[in-house]
Enzyme design. Structure first.
Site, PDB file in Angstrom:
ATOM      1  N   GLU A   1      11.142  -8.097  -4.652  1.00  0.00           N
ATOM      2  CA  GLU A   1      11.576  -6.875  -3.942  1.00  0.00           C
ATOM      3  C   GLU A   1      13.049  -6.980  -3.538  1.00  0.00           C
ATOM      4  OE1 GLU A   1       7.451  -5.323  -1.852  1.00  0.00           O
ATOM      5  OE2 GLU A   1       8.715  -6.709  -0.759  1.00  0.00           O
TER       6      GLU A   1
ATOM      7  N   ASP B   1      10.112   1.623  -1.769  1.00  0.00           N
ATOM      8  CA  ASP B   1       9.354   0.439  -1.372  1.00  0.00           C
ATOM      9  C   ASP B   1       8.897   0.596   0.078  1.00  0.00           C
ATOM     10  OD1 ASP B   1       8.192  -2.053  -1.497  1.00  0.00           O
ATOM     11  OD2 ASP B   1      10.007  -3.131  -2.076  1.00  0.00           O
TER      12      ASP B   1
ATOM     13  N   SER C   1       0.814  -1.223   0.000  1.00  0.00           N
ATOM     14  CA  SER C   1       0.000   0.000   0.000  1.00  0.00           C
ATOM     15  C   SER C   1       0.848   1.274   0.000  1.00  0.00           C
ATOM     16  CB  SER C   1      -0.972  -0.016   1.186  1.00  0.00           C
ATOM     17  OG  SER C   1      -0.260  -0.088   2.406  1.00  0.00           O
TER      18      SER C   1
ATOM     19  N   ASP D   1       7.298  -3.892   6.498  1.00  0.00           N
ATOM     20  CA  ASP D   1       6.371  -4.288   7.577  1.00  0.00           C
ATOM     21  C   ASP D   1       6.899  -3.856   8.936  1.00  0.00           C
ATOM     22  OD1 ASP D   1       4.412  -5.689   5.918  1.00  0.00           O
ATOM     23  OD2 ASP D   1       6.141  -6.932   5.422  1.00  0.00           O
TER      24      ASP D   1
ATOM     25  N   GLY E   1       2.970  -8.691   1.997  1.00  0.00           N
ATOM     26  CA  GLY E   1       2.103  -8.819   0.824  1.00  0.00           C
ATOM     27  C   GLY E   1       2.545  -9.944  -0.108  1.00  0.00           C
TER      28      GLY E   1
HETATM   29  O1  LIG Z   1       5.257  -8.058   0.220  1.00  0.00           O
HETATM   30  C1  LIG Z   1       4.961  -6.896   0.499  1.00  0.00           C
HETATM   31  C2  LIG Z   1       5.912  -5.815   0.707  1.00  0.00           C
HETATM   32  O2  LIG Z   1       7.124  -6.216   1.318  1.00  0.00           O
HETATM   33  C3  LIG Z   1       5.366  -4.537   1.313  1.00  0.00           C
HETATM   34  O3  LIG Z   1       6.248  -3.511   0.937  1.00  0.00           O
HETATM   35  C4  LIG Z   1       5.226  -4.576   2.827  1.00  0.00           C
HETATM   36  O4  LIG Z   1       4.409  -5.673   3.199  1.00  0.00           O
HETATM   37  C5  LIG Z   1       4.632  -3.271   3.381  1.00  0.00           C
HETATM   38  O5  LIG Z   1       3.357  -3.109   2.876  1.00  0.00           O
HETATM   39  P1  LIG Z   1       2.446  -1.848   3.236  1.00  0.00           P
HETATM   40  O6  LIG Z   1       3.098  -0.647   2.657  1.00  0.00           O
HETATM   41  O7  LIG Z   1       1.121  -2.175   2.585  1.00  0.00           O
HETATM   42  O8  LIG Z   1       2.327  -1.790   4.733  1.00  0.00           O
END
Ligand SMILES: O=C[C@H](O)[C@H](O)[C@H](O)COP(=O)(O)O
Length: 224
Positions: free
Chosen positions: A106, A84, A31, A87, A100
């Site tokens: 990544e 990027d 997100s 978490d 995700g």
């Molecule tokens: O696999 C997903 C990625 O590593 C995301 O960048 C990570 O989960 C953070 O996601 P968010 O910005 O939705 O919190």
């Protein structure tokens, strides 16, 4: 009450200010990264000339819909800057990623990147990694074996599910979400995870981030 969505947007906006013409730009997933890609789309509309390298099919589709020019990762020697999400992150810029399920691409993109910019809301900052489980991507055939090997490292692993079936990543693998408790030495754990046969990659990002831009209420804070 903190507005985490707004904090992500603020961090994304700040990060996208760092882009300039003729750069190869890694496009993250999740997100927070989605806000960054939307912001990059705006800048491209206003004349910014970059080429993007997406880290997931979803980010690729979004970039295409915003007319962001893309380049295949096989055709680049390095990536100038990647934006990027994460978490969890610590002040010394180690991360857990993969919530995700996009950690593999990544990490490939991060490994090719000169300046890895992580954007996050303030809930993501921790003293020690490990409240969030560590995603371990494995070939499906090895998932039982790897789960047992994780137990020997004091990790309790659960295969990530979607409905009643294991989630399959874009590269055709499973993810074992693994609880190691709080992780005092993430670099050593990272090496031990890499040493398990059947593990493709894991979500500990050690010494890959250059900067974390964290949304903090109505402004941002930078950790470097
Ligand atoms: O696999 C997903 C990625 O590593 C995301 O960048 C990570 O989960 C953070 O996601 P968010 O910005 O939705 O919190």
């Amino acid at each position: 009450m903190r507005d985490f969505v707004n904090e992500k947007k603020l961090a994304a906006k700040e990060a996208v200010k760092l882009l300039s013409d003729n750069q190869i730009v890694g496009l993250g997933s999740g997100s927070s990264a989605t806000f960054a890609i939307m912001e990059i789309g705006e800048r491209v509309k206003n004349g910014l000339k970059i080429q993007g390298v997406p880290t997931s099919d979803k980010s690729k589709e979004l970039a295409i819909s915003l007319n962001i020019p893309l380049i295949d990762i096989s055709d680049v020697d390095s990536i100038d800057i990647t934006i990027d999400g994460a978490d969890e992150f610590t002040a010394d810029l180690n991360l857990i990623k993969g919530g995700g399920s996009f950690l593999l691409k990544e990490k490939v993109v991060a490994s090719l990147t000169k300046q890895e910019i992580i954007i996050a809301d303030s809930s993501k900052k921790v003293e020690l990694l490990g409240k969030f489980t560590v995603p371990v991507e494995v070939i499906p055939y090895a998932s039982g074996y790897v789960t047992k090997q994780l137990e020997l490292l004091n990790g309790i692993g659960k295969i990530r599910m979607t409905g009643d079936k294991p989630l399959i990543t874009e590269e055709g693998n499973y993810i074992i979400d693994t609880d190691f408790g709080l992780i005092a030495d993430p670099a050593t754990l990272s090496d031990k995870l890499h040493a398990i046969t059947g593990v493709v990659e894991h979500g500990l990002f050690i010494n890959l981030a250059s900067v974390v831009i964290m949304g903090n209420g109505d402004s941002t804070v930078t950790f470097s």
